[in-house]
Structure formats: structure tokens, C-alpha cells
Scaffold this motif. Structure first.
Motif, PDB file in Angstrom:
ATOM      1  N   ALA A 182       0.996  -1.297   0.002  1.00  0.00           N
ATOM      2  CA  ALA A 182       0.007  -0.023  -0.083  1.00  0.00           C
ATOM      3  C   ALA A 182       0.894   1.287   0.088  1.00  0.00           C
ATOM      4  CB  ALA A 182      -1.038  -0.007   1.132  1.00  0.00           C
ATOM      5  N   VAL A 183       1.840   1.240   0.677  1.00  0.00           N
ATOM      6  CA  VAL A 183       2.776   2.489   1.023  1.00  0.00           C
ATOM      7  C   VAL A 183       3.531   2.594  -0.592  1.00  0.00           C
ATOM      8  CG1 VAL A 183       4.779   3.267   1.936  1.00  0.00           C
ATOM      9  CG2 VAL A 183       3.142   2.326   3.347  1.00  0.00           C
ATOM     10  N   ASP A 184       3.882   1.811  -1.116  1.00  0.00           N
ATOM     11  CA  ASP A 184       4.589   1.753  -2.564  1.00  0.00           C
ATOM     12  C   ASP A 184       3.606   2.409  -3.206  1.00  0.00           C
ATOM     13  OD1 ASP A 184       7.034   0.964  -1.724  1.00  0.00           O
ATOM     14  OD2 ASP A 184       6.744  -1.212  -2.563  1.00  0.00           O
ATOM     15  N   TYR A 185       2.172   1.789  -3.460  1.00  0.00           N
ATOM     16  CA  TYR A 185       1.337   1.992  -4.363  1.00  0.00           C
ATOM     17  C   TYR A 185       1.191   3.643  -4.151  1.00  0.00           C
ATOM     18  CZ  TYR A 185      -2.577   1.878  -7.458  1.00  0.00           C
ATOM     19  OH  TYR A 185      -3.635   2.025  -8.454  1.00  0.00           O
ATOM     20  N   ILE A 186       0.783   4.149  -2.908  1.00  0.00           N
ATOM     21  CA  ILE A 186       0.439   5.493  -2.587  1.00  0.00           C
ATOM     22  C   ILE A 186       1.667   6.364  -3.050  1.00  0.00           C
ATOM     23  CG2 ILE A 186       0.221   6.962  -0.434  1.00  0.00           C
ATOM     24  CD1 ILE A 186      -1.216   4.611   0.713  1.00  0.00           C
ATOM     25  N   ALA A 187       2.873   6.062  -3.000  1.00  0.00           N
ATOM     26  CA  ALA A 187       4.192   6.909  -3.146  1.00  0.00           C
ATOM     27  C   ALA A 187       3.937   7.062  -4.780  1.00  0.00           C
ATOM     28  CB  ALA A 187       5.291   6.095  -2.945  1.00  0.00           C
ATOM     29  N   LYS A 188       3.498   6.005  -5.656  1.00  0.00           N
ATOM     30  CA  LYS A 188       3.672   6.139  -7.178  1.00  0.00           C
ATOM     31  C   LYS A 188       2.437   6.943  -7.427  1.00  0.00           C
ATOM     32  CE  LYS A 188       6.238   1.923  -7.660  1.00  0.00           C
ATOM     33  NZ  LYS A 188       6.243   0.443  -8.084  1.00  0.00           N
ATOM     34  N   HIS A 189       1.086   6.980  -6.706  1.00  0.00           N
ATOM     35  CA  HIS A 189       0.131   7.412  -7.337  1.00  0.00           C
ATOM     36  C   HIS A 189      -0.898   8.361  -6.638  1.00  0.00           C
ATOM     37  CE1 HIS A 189       0.526   3.193  -9.055  1.00  0.00           C
ATOM     38  NE2 HIS A 189      -0.182   3.858 -10.182  1.00  0.00           N
ATOM     39  N   PHE A 190      -0.107   9.060  -5.634  1.00  0.00           N
ATOM     40  CA  PHE A 190      -0.823  10.171  -4.562  1.00  0.00           C
ATOM     41  C   PHE A 190      -0.919  11.251  -5.311  1.00  0.00           C
ATOM     42  CE2 PHE A 190       3.516  11.190  -4.404  1.00  0.00           C
ATOM     43  CZ  PHE A 190       3.552  12.578  -4.300  1.00  0.00           C
ATOM     44  N   SER A 191      -0.374  11.572  -6.381  1.00  0.00           N
ATOM     45  CA  SER A 191      -0.590  12.961  -6.997  1.00  0.00           C
ATOM     46  C   SER A 191      -1.908  12.908  -7.822  1.00  0.00           C
ATOM     47  CB  SER A 191       0.777  13.331  -8.084  1.00  0.00           C
ATOM     48  OG  SER A 191       0.889  12.353  -9.048  1.00  0.00           O
ATOM     49  N   GLY A 192      -2.509  11.761  -8.178  1.00  0.00           N
ATOM     50  CA  GLY A 192      -3.617  11.867  -8.926  1.00  0.00           C
ATOM     51  C   GLY A 192      -4.891  11.500  -7.880  1.00  0.00           C
ATOM     52  N   PRO A 193      -6.225  11.324  -8.644  1.00  0.00           N
ATOM     53  CA  PRO A 193      -7.065  10.929  -7.629  1.00  0.00           C
ATOM     54  C   PRO A 193      -6.884   9.605  -7.163  1.00  0.00           C
ATOM     55  CG  PRO A 193      -7.862  11.658  -9.778  1.00  0.00           C
ATOM     56  CD  PRO A 193      -6.426  11.557  -9.809  1.00  0.00           C
ATOM     57  N   LEU A 194      -6.993   9.464  -5.947  1.00  0.00           N
ATOM     58  CA  LEU A 194      -6.662   8.110  -5.454  1.00  0.00           C
ATOM     59  C   LEU A 194      -7.672   7.616  -4.111  1.00  0.00           C
ATOM     60  CD1 LEU A 194      -4.502   5.932  -5.029  1.00  0.00           C
ATOM     61  CD2 LEU A 194      -3.190   7.156  -3.298  1.00  0.00           C
ATOM     62  N   THR A 195      -8.256   6.340  -4.187  1.00  0.00           N
ATOM     63  CA  THR A 195      -9.170   6.161  -3.210  1.00  0.00           C
ATOM     64  C   THR A 195      -8.566   4.841  -2.296  1.00  0.00           C
ATOM     65  OG1 THR A 195     -10.311   4.469  -4.658  1.00  0.00           O
ATOM     66  CG2 THR A 195     -10.992   6.915  -4.904  1.00  0.00           C
ATOM     67  N   VAL A 196      -9.313   4.642  -1.187  1.00  0.00           N
ATOM     68  CA  VAL A 196      -8.772   3.562  -0.393  1.00  0.00           C
ATOM     69  C   VAL A 196      -9.256   2.365  -1.026  1.00  0.00           C
ATOM     70  CG1 VAL A 196      -9.696   2.264   1.727  1.00  0.00           C
ATOM     71  CG2 VAL A 196      -8.997   4.662   1.669  1.00  0.00           C
ATOM     72  N   ALA A 197     -10.281   2.227  -1.753  1.00  0.00           N
ATOM     73  CA  ALA A 197     -10.486   1.046  -2.589  1.00  0.00           C
ATOM     74  C   ALA A 197      -9.424   0.760  -3.733  1.00  0.00           C
ATOM     75  CB  ALA A 197     -11.992   1.212  -3.332  1.00  0.00           C
ATOM     76  N   GLU A 198      -8.733   1.604  -4.278  1.00  0.00           N
ATOM     77  CA  GLU A 198      -7.960   1.334  -5.293  1.00  0.00           C
ATOM     78  C   GLU A 198      -6.774   0.889  -4.661  1.00  0.00           C
ATOM     79  OE1 GLU A 198      -5.028   4.080  -8.490  1.00  0.00           O
ATOM     80  OE2 GLU A 198      -7.142   4.857  -7.729  1.00  0.00           O
ATOM     81  N   VAL A 199      -6.318   1.589  -3.375  1.00  0.00           N
ATOM     82  CA  VAL A 199      -5.129   0.967  -2.763  1.00  0.00           C
ATOM     83  C   VAL A 199      -5.539  -0.539  -2.436  1.00  0.00           C
ATOM     84  CG1 VAL A 199      -3.787   1.469  -0.809  1.00  0.00           C
ATOM     85  CG2 VAL A 199      -4.443   3.260  -2.025  1.00  0.00           C
ATOM     86  N   ALA A 200      -6.852  -0.723  -1.611  1.00  0.00           N
ATOM     87  CA  ALA A 200      -6.886  -1.968  -1.217  1.00  0.00           C
ATOM     88  C   ALA A 200      -6.840  -3.000  -2.413  1.00  0.00           C
ATOM     89  CB  ALA A 200      -8.387  -2.069  -0.849  1.00  0.00           C
TER      90      ALA A 200
END
Length: 298
Positions: A182-200
């Protein structure tokens, strides 16, 4: 369990502590590096208890709630916290990186390194707490090199100095590995629209299961983590570029400058513009006195 979530940023200090303990568990999204000069202490880390004595370098991911429950009299320790955004950019060996992001503690196996580490830490404290940005950057390069030397021990099949900590529910640390995804994914995609469901989905879980796992291990919610990551990235842009506040907001994942301004000031007590006028690379502000951005009550 009450977990106090902090935003330390890049912090460097040396302290002398009597036989005391931290008032409560805390968590912060930095890599913490300790060097105990004398004395020692016992920390609770999640569901585990570990004791550290003097003379060796200790490294762990401080997102896992930890709590100093006992220290010996006259303990002297050196502390560095490295923001996750900086650590990710250092491109350290994958085995070393994953060991930390799986919730383990790494301890320098060579006790003789203390003779080099102690003066190095004293030097880093001076450099990182100066107002000279060039000195701060050189100190960071040296710290990165020190972790790189520690990572050399992590050859295939050999991981000396690794203290494996269990997860709250699984000995194989599968939960912490999913959190690191989750941390890696957030680091790569935080600059755009990002939801908890997408990270999950990236974690291989549904939304409620991912949110429950993240909060149980880290003490705060996935959305709170996303917000903190965006704000830390914004601070870096404000401190090291000439970008306008509105452009920083967009680059940090905020749809409007107004929302960004409100989130930034709520957590740090100053506006983005005020922060940019007081540029100091050494660390981000601590959360304003009298409160914190995220306190979990479990």
C-alpha cells in the motif's frame, strides 16, 4: 490502544535520558536510525518487545507503533528520522528495503563500527541542524552511504543483524508486507485521484479489510496516511522549488488550492505560503502544539 501519529520529517538529535519511558505508543512514517552510546532500553513494537544495548546501529520503519517502556539510567542515544519520500529515492538494495518495510528491525552486526558511527552521528547532528542547505544535503548523502554499507550484509541467504518481529496476527509478517504494498502504491499514485478502494485492490484485499489491516498495524487510517504523504511531498516542493502554491497543490494530489491550504494549515499550523518563506531543508515542522493530525482510539 491509543497511538499518537506524528510527522517528524528529517530530524537529528542526541539526548540523555534517565530511567523513564514514553507516555504512549507513537507512530511516524519515517525510517528511524538509533545509535545508543550508553545504557539502553526496552521497546514495545506492535506485539513484540525488544531490548537494545549500547554500541550498535539500529534501523526500523517507524510507521509501526513503538513505545519505549523502560530505559536504563543515564542512557544516551542518537536519533535520526528519514522521511519515507527520501528513503524511497535512495534506491537501496531490494532485500534490505523489503526487510525494513516488512516491519523488521535491522541491527549492525559489527560492534567495531561504533567507533566510526559515534563521531559520524555527532557530525550529522551539527550538519542537519545547521541552516546551510548544502551541508544538510551532504549529510544526507553520508547517511545514505551508511545504510548502503549496512545493506551489504544482505546477500542472498544471509541477513545478519535482522530481528524478525511478528505481525499482530501472523508470524510470517504477511500483513506488514501488504501494508508495504500500500505504501509503495501510494508513493507512485498520490499525485492523482486516489481512493482507499484502489489501494486495497493493489493489496489484494477489499476496502474494509485493507482499512482494518492498515489501522491495526499502523494505528491510523489509510486515508490519513495518504493525506500525510501528500503534505510531506508538498513541503518538499515548497522548500526546494519556486513553484506557486496552486501548482504545488495540484502536484500533491489536491484538486484545489483552497483544499490544500486548509489541509496544510490544519496539520502544521502555518499556511503553505508562510512555510515557503521560511525554507529549511533540515526538517518539516512538527504538528502544532495542543494536538496531532491523527490519534487512533482502539
Amino acid at each position: 490502544m491509543d497511538v499518537h501519529y506524528e510527522v517528524n520529517g528529517l530530524v537529528s538529535f542526541r539526548e540523555s535520558r534517565e530511567a523513564t519511558k514514553m507516555p504512549s505508543p507513537h507512530s511516524h512514517n519515517e525510517i528511524e536510525i538509533l545509535l545508543i552510546e550508553q545504557g539502553g532500553g526496552t521497546w514495545n513494537m506492535g506485539d513484540d518487545s525488544v531490548t537494545f544495548g549500547p554500541g550498535k546501529l539500529i534501523v526500523f520503519w517507524a510507521l509501526r507503533p513503538h513505545h519505549l517502556v523502560k530505559s536504563k539510567p543515564h542512557t544516551i542515544k542518537n536519533v535520526l528520522t528519514i522521511p519515507m519520500a527520501v528513503f524511497q529515492e535512495w534506491d537501496l538494495p531490494e532485500g534490505f528495503r523489503q526487510a525494513l518495510l516488512s516491519g523488521n528491525v535491522i541491527v549492525e552486526p559489527d560492534g567495531e563500527k561504533f567507533l566510526v558511527d559515534r563521531p559520524a552521528f555527532l557530525h550529522w547532528h551539527e550538519e542537519l541542524n545547521s541552516s546551510d542547505i548544502d551541508r544538510q544535503k551532504v549529510a544526507l548523502l553520508e547517511i545514505r552511504a551508511r545504510l548502503g554499507r549496512l545493506a551489504l550484509y544482505f546477500t542472498p541467504g544471509a541477513k545478519p543483524g535482522l530481528i524478525r518481529l511478528s505481525g499482530p496476527d501472523q508470524d510470517d509478517q504477511n500483513s506488514f508486507r501488504k501494508v508495504s504494498l500500500a505504501v509503495d502504491y501510494i508513493a507512485k499514485h498520490f499525485s492523482g485521484p486516489l481512493t482507499v478502494a484502489e489501494v486495497a485492490k493493489h493489496m489484494g484485499l477489499d476496502g474494509p479489510a485493507a482499512a482494518k489491516m492498515f489501522k491495526k498495524l499502523c494505528g491510523f487510517s489509510l486515508m490519513q496516511y495518504i493525506v500525510q504523504h501528500r503534505l510531506l511531498y508538498a513541503q518538499n516542493l515548497l522548500a526546494n522549488t519556486d513553484m506557486k502554491v496552486a501548482d504545488v497543490a495540484m502536484a500533491s494530489g489536491y484538486g484545489s488550492a483552497m483544499n490544500f491550504h486548509a489541509a496544510f494549515k490544519k496539520v502544521y499550523g502555518v499556511s503553505p505560503h508562510e512555510y515557503s518563506k521560511a525554507v529549511d531543508y533540515r526538517k518539516v515542522p512538527l504538528e502544532k502544539k495542543g494536538g496531532c493530525s491523527a490519534v487512533s482510539h482502539d
